[in-house]
Design an enzyme around this catalytic site. Sequence first.
Site, mmCIF file in Angstrom:
data_model
loop_
_atom_site.group_PDB
_atom_site.id
_atom_site.type_symbol
_atom_site.label_atom_id
_atom_site.label_comp_id
_atom_site.label_asym_id
_atom_site.label_seq_id
_atom_site.Cartn_x
_atom_site.Cartn_y
_atom_site.Cartn_z
ATOM 1 N N PRO A 1 39.949 80.529 -34.960
ATOM 2 C CA PRO A 1 39.404 81.847 -34.651
ATOM 3 C C PRO A 1 38.875 81.897 -33.224
ATOM 4 O O PRO A 1 38.206 80.977 -32.779
ATOM 5 C CB PRO A 1 38.262 82.024 -35.657
ATOM 6 C CG PRO A 1 38.044 80.709 -36.299
ATOM 7 C CD PRO A 1 39.210 79.835 -36.010
ATOM 8 N N CYS A 2 39.235 82.933 -32.494
ATOM 9 C CA CYS A 2 38.746 83.125 -31.119
ATOM 10 C C CYS A 2 38.126 84.505 -31.045
ATOM 11 O O CYS A 2 38.633 85.397 -30.370
ATOM 12 C CB CYS A 2 39.889 83.018 -30.113
ATOM 13 S SG CYS A 2 40.650 81.399 -30.048
ATOM 14 N N GLN A 3 37.024 84.687 -31.773
ATOM 15 C CA GLN A 3 36.446 86.037 -31.822
ATOM 16 C C GLN A 3 35.847 86.439 -30.488
ATOM 17 O O GLN A 3 35.558 87.601 -30.264
ATOM 18 C CB GLN A 3 35.376 86.118 -32.913
ATOM 19 C CG GLN A 3 35.987 86.136 -34.285
ATOM 20 C CD GLN A 3 35.332 85.104 -35.200
ATOM 21 O OE1 GLN A 3 34.657 84.196 -34.732
ATOM 22 N NE2 GLN A 3 35.549 85.253 -36.485
#
Length: 838
Positions: free
Chosen positions: A454-456
């Site tokens: 995840p690369c929020q």
Amino acid sequence: MTTKRIRQSTKQNDAVSKPKKAKKSSKQDFEVEEAIVSLLPPKLKRATKRSAVDSNKICFVGKPIPVDEAQSKWPHRYLKKDGLKNNDCIKAKYHYRKAKVDGVIYELNDNAYVQAEKGKKDSIARILELFVSDDQQQFFTAQWFYRAQDTVLQDHGRLVDKKRVFISDVKDEIPLGCILRKVDIAEVKPDVSDLSAQKKKNKNKIPSCELYFDMKYTAPYLTFSKISNEPERIESSTSTISSESGSNVVAADKSEWSLLDLYAGCGAMSTGLFFGAFKSGIKLVTRWAIDINKHACESLKLNHPQTHVRNETAENFLSLLKEWAKLCEEFVLNGSESSDSDMDDGEEANDEVVDDSSDSEVFEVEKLLQVCYGNPNKDKKKSKKDKEKASEDEKLGLYFKVQWKGYDSSYDTWEPIEGLSDCKDALRDLVTTGYKDKILPLPGQADVICGGPPCQGVSGFNRFRNKNAPLKDVKNMQLIVYMNIIEFLKPRYILMENVVDILKFVGGFLGRYALGRLVAMNYQARMGMMAAGCYGLPQFRMRVFLWGALPTEKLPAFPLPTHEVESRSAIPTGFQEITVAFATNEKCQLAEPLYLKDAIDDLPPIKNDESQDERSYGASPRSEFQKYIRLKRSEMVNYSADYENTPSGMLYDHFPLELNKDDYERVCHIPHKKGSNFRDLKGVTVKGNKVEWDPSVERQLLKSGKPLVPDYAMSFVRGTSSKPFGRLWWDEIVSTVVTRAEPHNQVLLHPEQDRVLSIRENARIQGFPDCYKLCGPTKERYTQVGNAVAVPVALALGYTLGLAILGLSDDKPLTTLPFKYPSCLAPSLDTVDDDDSS
Ligand code: SAH
């Protein structure tokens, strides 16, 4: 309504030799275009003539190459311009074998530094031709090498060995005078005999050269790949399959390939890969899966009973892997101190445990059951007093689940390794069995790693994005963890998925970092963007995929679309280069696009407050899609006894997020017609594309006294959005299935029922087969579905992965698929399944 094929720009190849600075249009386009320009090989601009060099110091040496020979080697240089336009390359009068520049002799295939424009680092080229042009100018043909920084990696080129360059297929004619000096560049072949020692060996191989290269870099799909296309894996012939051309190719060197699914969610990505690989003839088994979310883990376990599912963070998992490798080294691989290395005899092992701890402990360890890293007790403590102990709970290190002698399993506890120093035999027992059962992968044991860290921190929704140091943002940190896991486990293949924002944010910083890490680890790599709708779903959903393959393997291709799709979110112009699509000039036979109706109109009507989790279908399927998506597990292509107890035959998860009374009342007022939304509610008018309160109507209230039209709907995107309380229609597609199901700012009302789409309806739009049942509370299930990699996309990628494993993929970045989703799930019904006889 128009449907579009996502087409690849025909200019793709131009991009290699003549990358142009993209035109500026809107601000957003600009950001995107900047990003892609930076992804392409830079134009290696050079001065056309080197002023400082005396032209007398530049000359060809020796006799010209006999014209016949030169013409046959470089025919394009000699074609007559007799009215017919052949090509517009510089024509040659003579070719030479040698030239002299500043007193130094250069021969064909020598490498040299070439003068770049002022302020730029000099370029590096291989000299392919030396010739005098028609108009008496002296030229050489340069085949360019790229430093890592000159490629898409840009600044992340720092991750790569300074001496390492990449050969390209970009060639240019350059005035001979631009040659500066010779450079010794060694070609290094990847060593396949010992993967773990690869780094060391390569280092040993480049002792004296200034530079070396072991891979080529080509612009289409930003590909770093080994130079030779020959399969180099040492293969033992356990199985063979026939390639399309009919020749027998030695297939995989093992009967089963193991997959580690990181950030696995409910397992959609590995499920798709498993199906797709199977269709190519490869059994790819999800052996391990990791996710921080326990409900997602439950879903994964339910549908993949054979997988070791671990509910922990990826960072703790990596620490555990390192510790586990040490334990295996100590107790198994280095030869255990115990004379009885095979601890199959449980009684004997347990006796030893008792002996060891009998005089020092009130509780005696019966057995160690599980291992993890980090304190697993910490989340369970909730009281204030317990919270005060937080720092103690945060203590890292190995923990073991202990079964206590004389106590049943309800008394099992997790204990840190320090407290178990007297239990060496119990430890040995756990490690020996764990090693045998491969409860955790050791370096080299996971053949494939998949997953989307995840690369929020890159999301356009996130106002607090850290533009200065994207990798320092904890929200993007998982990308580093992911690459560290790959570095430690060294799988043969990796497949990373991510949102397109990783290519948009700060000029594609994170995308380039990911590629850079792979290349620095000596992986071949390739990046592409795929739209889920192109693989048979009523959803657009564009995502980025990154392949990595050890240089011993073939680099997998990207699977070309099988279906037309209605293009929803515009493909940013700059990114067309890595969009997986047919070129505009290519013939392709794509199936008709899918619409909502095709995917869900067979499902029984339900109410907003429906909560039944399992039911029968009631009606027959109405479309091809529905027919195949309903298949029971036992009717599918890769069924085995492992799945005997997985859910099948019923309809699961067909209930919606229950809207509160107010929202439900609002939804009941949204007309059952195409395009309706909150703008259809009483009291709202539209001027231009903006909503306004209708001055002639009093503000309408709900039964509760709250307004019918909430303020947030009116002000959403400054009144320009028609998404709040939007209804989908049967002949539409969804732009992207998201993780949340509230109708406040997204279009997800059922066309004819007063509710949001059910979990199952969303799952269908993501391509989950109906038998894939989900676990956890309603919102968690929506999240799992919304987070998933669309199953047909993963399946298509699994197929091209299988081809690569079999050595059947060629150098091309794209491959066509011989099947369509979801009919390919059935073994006998799909027409192109001849080799699925197993
Ligand atoms: N690839 C999955 C979807 C993954 S979504 C599929 O196809 O179904 C990303 C997942 O990462 C989420 O399930 C989330 O719970 C998990 N996650 C987020 N941070 C994590 C971390 N630090 N360690 C492990 N998992 C994490």
